[in-house]
Design a protein around this motif. Structure first.
Motif, PDB file in Angstrom:
ATOM      1  N   ALA A   2       0.844  -1.187   0.000  1.00  9.49           N
ATOM      2  CA  ALA A   2       0.000   0.000   0.000  1.00  9.49           C
ATOM      3  C   ALA A   2       0.885   1.244   0.000  1.00  9.49           C
ATOM      4  O   ALA A   2       2.012   1.228   0.493  1.00  9.49           O
ATOM      5  N   THR A   3       0.349   2.328  -0.559  1.00  8.62           N
ATOM      6  CA  THR A   3       1.042   3.612  -0.557  1.00  8.62           C
ATOM      7  C   THR A   3       0.201   4.610   0.216  1.00  8.62           C
ATOM      8  O   THR A   3      -0.965   4.849  -0.123  1.00  8.62           O
ATOM      9  N   ASP A  30       5.154  -1.591   2.533  1.00  4.55           N
ATOM     10  CA  ASP A  30       4.383  -0.428   2.119  1.00  4.55           C
ATOM     11  C   ASP A  30       5.308   0.729   1.734  1.00  4.55           C
ATOM     12  O   ASP A  30       6.517   0.679   1.938  1.00  4.55           O
ATOM     13  N   ARG A 254      -4.673   6.428   1.686  1.00  2.00           N
ATOM     14  CA  ARG A 254      -4.126   5.286   0.952  1.00  2.00           C
ATOM     15  C   ARG A 254      -4.475   5.469  -0.521  1.00  2.00           C
ATOM     16  O   ARG A 254      -5.650   5.500  -0.895  1.00  2.00           O
ATOM     17  N   GLU A 256      -4.308   3.699  -3.173  1.00  2.00           N
ATOM     18  CA  GLU A 256      -4.948   2.640  -3.966  1.00  2.00           C
ATOM     19  C   GLU A 256      -6.475   2.674  -3.887  1.00  2.00           C
ATOM     20  O   GLU A 256      -7.147   2.298  -4.855  1.00  2.00           O
ATOM     21  N   ASP A 257      -7.027   3.105  -2.763  1.00  2.00           N
ATOM     22  CA  ASP A 257      -8.491   3.091  -2.633  1.00  2.00           C
ATOM     23  C   ASP A 257      -9.063   4.352  -1.991  1.00  2.00           C
ATOM     24  O   ASP A 257     -10.247   4.404  -1.671  1.00  2.00           O
TER      25      ASP A 257
END
Length: 272
Positions: A2-3, A30, A254, A256-257
């Motif tokens: 995750a970023t 991460d 985050r 990604e989402d």
């Protein structure tokens, strides 16, 4: 993997650590994106700088105006602000290593659909153009003659971009747009005095990200710098300075989402 993109820390190290815990951040798996202003005004700038430096490849941080202020103060240029909290860094035994690491950070980071910059991009710039312009400043920062750049970096003029700009004025406009800008005119003339909410916009000016026809509008801009603006999570803008230093929150998103993580400012860290 995750970023997590995190807003302005400004030496609020305790809040930063609690936010990483809230995110379940794993430096082995991460990645962190930090929008700049790692240091100054908060009580633990030295700890913040050391911790982020030691994360190595797990972190990408761009330079903010307070980070550049530290570099300028360390080089002996400019006037020190009464409320700064840089003395601990400047007196540290590893100050030169830390300052050298900081000088090698990017001014703008572009990856995939995301572009991270501390303040913003002028409306005339595409993201690839902004990245190329940032590289000019980055080259000056790591040059053997970087003290010349430090001596000429600060100032509010010129206030707008022109492709014919050269030398220190050219680099100064790039720095000011990417680390100081909030409001500008429709044709990209910057104004640096106003720091309040959107309703405080002076006549004829608007937030940089609302300029019609802005050429970076198709990319997702990840920014900080503007605490009065607060958190904005929009399709093409992640504005992450939620005013931790002023007693509000430190925020991570985050990428990604778009999940938001927040912690309240730790006791003793707020300048209120």
């Amino acid at each position: 993997m995750a970023t997590y993109a995190i807003g302005d820390i400004q030496g609020c190290f305790d809040s930063f650590q609690r936010l990483l815990t809230a995110c379940n951040f794993d430096p082995l798996a991460d990645r962190l994106w930090l929008v700049g202003d790692l240091v100054n005004r908060g009580p633990r700038s030295l700890d913040t700088l050391r911790f982020v430096r030691d994360l190595g490849a797990a972190v990408t941080t761009v330079l903010g105006n307070h980070d550049l202020y530290l570099l300028m103060a360390a080089a002996g240029f400019g006037r020190r602000s009464k409320g700064d909290t840089l003395d601990e860094i400047l007196a540290a035994p590893d100050r030169e290593e830390l300052l050298d690491w900081l000088r090698h950070r990017p001014l703008c980071h572009h990856q995939g659909e995301f572009c991270m910059v501390h303040a913003g991009l002028l409306p005339q710039w595409t993201v690839p153009q902004a990245r190329a312009l940032a590289a000019e400043v980055e080259g000056a920062l790591i040059s053997p003659a970087y003290l010349d750049f430090m001596a000429n970096m600060w100032g509010s003029e010129p206030a707008s971009w022109d492709d014919t700009l050269a030398g220190w004025p050219r680099l100064r406009v790039i720095v000011n747009a990417m680390t100081r800008m909030r409001f500008c005119s429709a044709d990209g003339v910057m104004e640096f005095k106003t720091k309040g909410e959107l309703s405080a916009a002076p006549p004829g000016l608007m937030p940089w990200f609302e300029v019609p026809g802005r050429r970076s509008a198709d990319d997702v801009l990840v920014t900080g710098h503007w605490s009065a603006l607060g958190l904005k999570v929009e399709a093409k803008l992640l504005a992450l300075d939620s005013g931790c230093l002023w007693g509000r929150h430190l925020t991570a998103v985050r990428l990604e989402d778009r999940t938001v993580f927040q912690v309240d400012c730790s006791t003793g860290e707020a300048q209120v």
